[in-house]
Scaffold this motif. Structure first.
Motif, short mmCIF file in Angstrom:
data_model
loop_
_atom_site.label_atom_id
_atom_site.label_comp_id
_atom_site.label_asym_id
_atom_site.label_seq_id
_atom_site.Cartn_x
_atom_site.Cartn_y
_atom_site.Cartn_z
N THR A 1 -2.36 3.20 11.80
CA THR A 1 -3.51 3.11 10.90
C THR A 1 -2.58 4.21 10.16
N TYR A 2 -3.56 4.04 8.96
CA TYR A 2 -3.12 5.18 7.41
C TYR A 2 -4.10 4.23 6.52
N LYS B 1 -0.38 12.62 3.83
CA LYS B 1 -1.42 12.41 2.71
C LYS B 1 -1.91 10.48 2.92
N GLY B 2 -1.06 10.23 3.98
CA GLY B 2 -1.55 8.80 4.16
C GLY B 2 -2.53 8.65 5.33
N TYR C 1 9.36 14.71 3.46
CA TYR C 1 9.45 13.50 3.40
C TYR C 1 8.12 13.12 4.53
N TYR C 2 8.75 12.47 5.39
CA TYR C 2 7.83 11.52 6.14
C TYR C 2 7.02 12.49 7.02
N LEU D 1 0.95 -0.94 0.20
CA LEU D 1 0.29 0.24 0.02
C LEU D 1 0.54 1.60 -0.07
N SER D 2 1.90 0.94 -1.03
CA SER D 2 2.90 2.47 -0.80
C SER D 2 2.87 3.21 -1.69
#
Length: 323
Positions: free
Chosen positions: A313-314, A302-303, A295-296, A106-107
């Motif tokens: 969770t994401y 976004k996630g 980036y993190y 799920l990247s």
């Protein structure tokens, strides 16, 4: 000050017998582990009571591909450690298309399938540790070497690696870490928050930092291993980024990641040339780490990443990556 007496080297016969025992032990467990440990979501046993830590038992585990086995055998000999070699996952055995379709990848970005295989290898090593009776585990990658800070400067003291690791492990009770990165790279060292100094080597610090990448050598408590197992599948980022994201968003201490500086371990970039990454991976890199820290934040936003109790969770849209 009296100079420390050099450690007495084992006799040649004893060393040969020890190496043979390690070789036979690692060879017999290789096939058995490969059959018995699965790569998906895993059930884990209960953790030990915190009071067990001071005299805790240590387990050493290395995610090892066949071509790197000799390197790890040399590492064992040089450091007089018995390390359980956990077979790595060959990337060509994975079907990236099927993993995406079943939402096991799920990247948000198309990571190479080798990165997925590496994550599965680390999960396999953690599971091996959790099915032992050891209080905590030290997980290696198969290109690990001692850092120059230890081989040249003896930053951790002129003593055996087992003694160093025992002292580091004992800090878990006092400073409540779940994972202690002993080989960080490309970190934002300017943001280091010193948590403690090592009693036997005051130049060594335990720090909280912004981007402690690399997973060539890290300690985990049983709780830390459980949290990693429970929250790193489906695959949503490269292995060394997942603990960082979990740590950054742990507002109620759900997961605590610390590192040691100077680092104890590094990656062999001379003898091993077929690694996933080719860069030098210095311990500190201000420019690159600032990029990763942004980036993190972007990944988390976004996630919609967050902790709900002890579940990380994401939300993810399934990517269509070509593997």
């Amino acid at each position: 000050n009296e100079a420390k007496k050099p450690a007495v080297s084992p006799k040649a016969g004893e060393m040969a017998a020890w190496l043979l025992a390690c070789f036979l032990w690692s060879t017999t467990t290789w096939a058995a582990l490969d059959k018995s440990i699965k790569s998906g979501p895993l059930e884990v046993p209960m953790e030990l009571e915190p009071g067990y830590w001071r005299n805790a038992s240590i387990g050493f585990y290395a995610v090892t591909m066949p071509k790197r086995k000799q390197h790890m055998m040399r590492f064992m000999k040089e450091n007089q450690l018995q390390i359980q070699l956990v077979p790595g996952i060959p990337h060509f055995t994975l079907n990236g298309t099927e993993l995406q379709a079943s939402r096991q990848i799920l990247s948000r970005y198309c990571e190479p399938i080798k990165a997925v295989a590496l994550a599965l290898g680390h999960r396999k090593a953690l599971d091996t540790f959790l099915h032992s009776e050891n209080a905590y585990g030290l997980i290696f990658e198969d290109d690990v070497i001692l850092s120059e800070s230890q081989t040249q400067e003896k930053s951790y003291g002129d003593r055996g690696l087992l003694d160093i690791v025992k002292e580091l492990g004992a800090t878990a009770r006092d400073f409540n870490w779940d994972m202690l990165n002993l080989g960080r790279c490309v970190d934002h060292c300017e943001s280091d928050e010193v948590v403690a100094s090592l009693n036997s080597a005051e130049s060594v610090k335990l720090v909280k930092s912004g981007s402690p990448l690399c997973a060539n050598g890290y300690l985990v408590t049983r709780r830390g291993a459980e949290m990693l197992i429970k929250n790193t599948w489906p695959f949503f980022a490269v292995w060394d980024m997942m603990p960082i994201l979990m740590n950054n968003l742990a507002k109620e201490n759900q997961f605590n990641l610390l590192s040691t500086t100077p680092r104890l371990f590094d990656q062999d970039r001379v003898g091993i040339t077929n690694s996933l990454h080719k860069d030098d991976n210095p311990e500190c890199n201000k420019k690159d780490s600032e990029h990763y820290m942004k980036y993190y934040t972007l990944l988390a936003k976004k996630g919609k990443m967050a902790w709900e109790g002890e579940k990380f969770t994401y939300e993810r849209e399934t990517m269509t990556c070509r593997y």
